[in-house]
Motif scaffolding. Structure first.
Motif, PDB file in Angstrom:
ATOM      1  N   GLU A 193      -4.781  12.684   4.022  1.00  0.00           N
ATOM      2  CA  GLU A 193      -5.206  11.675   4.990  1.00  0.00           C
ATOM      3  C   GLU A 193      -4.538  10.332   4.717  1.00  0.00           C
ATOM      4  O   GLU A 193      -4.113   9.638   5.656  1.00  0.00           O
ATOM      5  CB  GLU A 193      -6.738  11.519   4.948  1.00  0.00           C
ATOM      6  CG  GLU A 193      -7.513  12.702   5.490  1.00  0.00           C
ATOM      7  CD  GLU A 193      -7.566  13.875   4.525  1.00  0.00           C
ATOM      8  OE1 GLU A 193      -7.933  14.982   4.960  1.00  0.00           O
ATOM      9  OE2 GLU A 193      -7.229  13.690   3.325  1.00  0.00           O
ATOM     10  N   ALA A 194      -4.440   9.972   3.436  1.00  0.00           N
ATOM     11  CA  ALA A 194      -3.812   8.696   3.079  1.00  0.00           C
ATOM     12  C   ALA A 194      -2.324   8.714   3.402  1.00  0.00           C
ATOM     13  O   ALA A 194      -1.771   7.721   3.896  1.00  0.00           O
ATOM     14  CB  ALA A 194      -4.034   8.413   1.599  1.00  0.00           C
ATOM     15  N   SER A 243       0.825  -1.213   0.000  1.00  0.00           N
ATOM     16  CA  SER A 243       0.000   0.000   0.000  1.00  0.00           C
ATOM     17  C   SER A 243       0.858   1.261   0.000  1.00  0.00           C
ATOM     18  O   SER A 243       0.484   2.266  -0.610  1.00  0.00           O
ATOM     19  CB  SER A 243      -0.945  -0.001   1.210  1.00  0.00           C
ATOM     20  OG  SER A 243      -0.236   0.159   2.424  1.00  0.00           O
ATOM     21  N   GLU A 289      -0.502   6.427  -7.169  1.00  0.00           N
ATOM     22  CA  GLU A 289      -1.602   7.360  -6.899  1.00  0.00           C
ATOM     23  C   GLU A 289      -1.275   8.704  -7.543  1.00  0.00           C
ATOM     24  O   GLU A 289      -0.248   9.310  -7.250  1.00  0.00           O
ATOM     25  CB  GLU A 289      -1.801   7.538  -5.394  1.00  0.00           C
ATOM     26  CG  GLU A 289      -2.480   6.372  -4.716  1.00  0.00           C
ATOM     27  CD  GLU A 289      -3.965   6.307  -4.998  1.00  0.00           C
ATOM     28  OE1 GLU A 289      -4.532   7.318  -5.483  1.00  0.00           O
ATOM     29  OE2 GLU A 289      -4.563   5.248  -4.763  1.00  0.00           O
ATOM     30  N   PRO A 305      -2.577  11.571  -4.199  1.00  0.00           N
ATOM     31  CA  PRO A 305      -2.878  10.993  -2.882  1.00  0.00           C
ATOM     32  C   PRO A 305      -3.355  12.059  -1.909  1.00  0.00           C
ATOM     33  O   PRO A 305      -2.875  13.198  -1.932  1.00  0.00           O
ATOM     34  CB  PRO A 305      -1.526  10.418  -2.448  1.00  0.00           C
ATOM     35  CG  PRO A 305      -0.506  11.197  -3.202  1.00  0.00           C
ATOM     36  CD  PRO A 305      -1.149  11.516  -4.515  1.00  0.00           C
ATOM     37  N   THR A 306      -4.311  11.721  -1.087  1.00  0.00           N
ATOM     38  CA  THR A 306      -4.835  12.683  -0.118  1.00  0.00           C
ATOM     39  C   THR A 306      -3.874  12.816   1.061  1.00  0.00           C
ATOM     40  O   THR A 306      -3.095  11.901   1.356  1.00  0.00           O
ATOM     41  CB  THR A 306      -6.206  12.237   0.406  1.00  0.00           C
ATOM     42  OG1 THR A 306      -6.050  11.014   1.137  1.00  0.00           O
ATOM     43  CG2 THR A 306      -7.189  12.033  -0.743  1.00  0.00           C
ATOM     44  N   LEU A 351       0.744   3.972  -3.102  1.00  0.00           N
ATOM     45  CA  LEU A 351       0.446   5.389  -2.892  1.00  0.00           C
ATOM     46  C   LEU A 351       1.506   6.269  -3.536  1.00  0.00           C
ATOM     47  O   LEU A 351       1.181   7.246  -4.211  1.00  0.00           O
ATOM     48  CB  LEU A 351       0.344   5.687  -1.393  1.00  0.00           C
ATOM     49  CG  LEU A 351       0.050   7.153  -1.043  1.00  0.00           C
ATOM     50  CD1 LEU A 351      -0.931   7.256   0.112  1.00  0.00           C
ATOM     51  CD2 LEU A 351       1.340   7.910  -0.689  1.00  0.00           C
ATOM     52  N   LYS A 376      -1.875   8.563   7.205  1.00  0.00           N
ATOM     53  CA  LYS A 376      -2.135   7.223   7.746  1.00  0.00           C
ATOM     54  C   LYS A 376      -0.850   6.407   7.783  1.00  0.00           C
ATOM     55  O   LYS A 376      -0.581   5.673   8.755  1.00  0.00           O
ATOM     56  CB  LYS A 376      -3.181   6.502   6.898  1.00  0.00           C
ATOM     57  CG  LYS A 376      -3.482   5.087   7.390  1.00  0.00           C
ATOM     58  CD  LYS A 376      -4.491   4.384   6.490  1.00  0.00           C
ATOM     59  CE  LYS A 376      -4.716   2.948   6.965  1.00  0.00           C
ATOM     60  NZ  LYS A 376      -5.674   2.229   6.083  1.00  0.00           N
TER      61      LYS A 376
END
Length: 224
Positions: free
Chosen positions: A195-196, A181, A189, A192-193, A185, A199
């Protein structure tokens, strides 16, 4: 989750280590520790494996990247893609292991392998040395596309690992951020946000290299 994990049989296919060597690719000399030799056992210390060194410590090695693992199943994939088998330890890994793919392990997971206790610290950031090692200029792009990078451990307890050592998962990290993951990202991605990204940054066990990479990505994203 714990019951499922106990059913997974992880097996060491081979161990390897080596010192930096001079090599040639496309007529140009380069020096790297990627070409390793198969061995029967490794002694894993907090800072490095005995008899295993890197050529460029600015980008390789260190306490977050003492042991490199590459999932054995990927070798069959590369053979199907390129029509021939890659050599053993083609990715310069120390451990070639079954049932430990990037989507099966999380940053911060802890394993006991033989006497050593190891913690997953980061996915491997692939570089062009992979192409040079395997004389294949398409391999790096394919590794990035697939996310078949392998990953690194830091050492929580020193000790010997033999080719017959058992692999036991001691801790499943509660935040459940897989190696794959993180790779997806960063490399795949488009936007990417925050938030992501955060995390992943919230996993304290994430290696310093990847923490810097993701912090820079977060800053760039905020400036848009």
């Amino acid at each position: 989750m714990e019951k499922i994990d106990k059913m997974i049989k992880r097996e060491i296919i081979y161990l390897s280590k080596g010192l930096p060597k001079n090599m040639v690719h496309n007529g140009k000399d380069f020096r790297s520790g990627i070409r390793k030799e198969q061995v029967d056992e490794l002694f894993v210390g907090f800072n490095q494996i005995e008899g295993d060194e890197v050529a460029n410590p600015d980008y390789h090695g260190g306490q977050d990247r003492v042991v490199c693992l590459y999932p054995y199943e990927h070798y069959a994939h590369w053979e199907s893609i390129f029509g021939k088998a890659l050599t053993k330890t083609a990715f310069g890994e120390n451990l070639t292991v079954s049932n430990t793919k990037e989507d099966q392990v999380c940053i911060g997971d802890v394993f006991q392998i033989g006497e050593a206790v190891l913690q997953v610290s980061q996915g491997r950031y692939p570089c062009a040395t992979i192409n040079k090692r395997n004389n294949n200029n398409l391999l790096l792009k394919s590794v990035i596309d697939m996310g078949f990078t392998g990953y690194f451990f830091r050492v929580l307890k020193e000790g010997k690992i033999s080719s017959h050592s058992q692999i036991k998962k001691l801790v499943s990290h509660p935040k459940q951020v897989t190696v794959s993951s993180v790779h997806h990202l960063f490399f795949h991605e488009q936007s990417p946000t925050n938030e992501a990204i955060q995390k992943i940054l919230n996993v304290e066990e994430l290696a310093a290299q990847w923490r810097r990479i993701l912090l820079n990505l977060k800053v760039k994203h905020q400036k848009r």
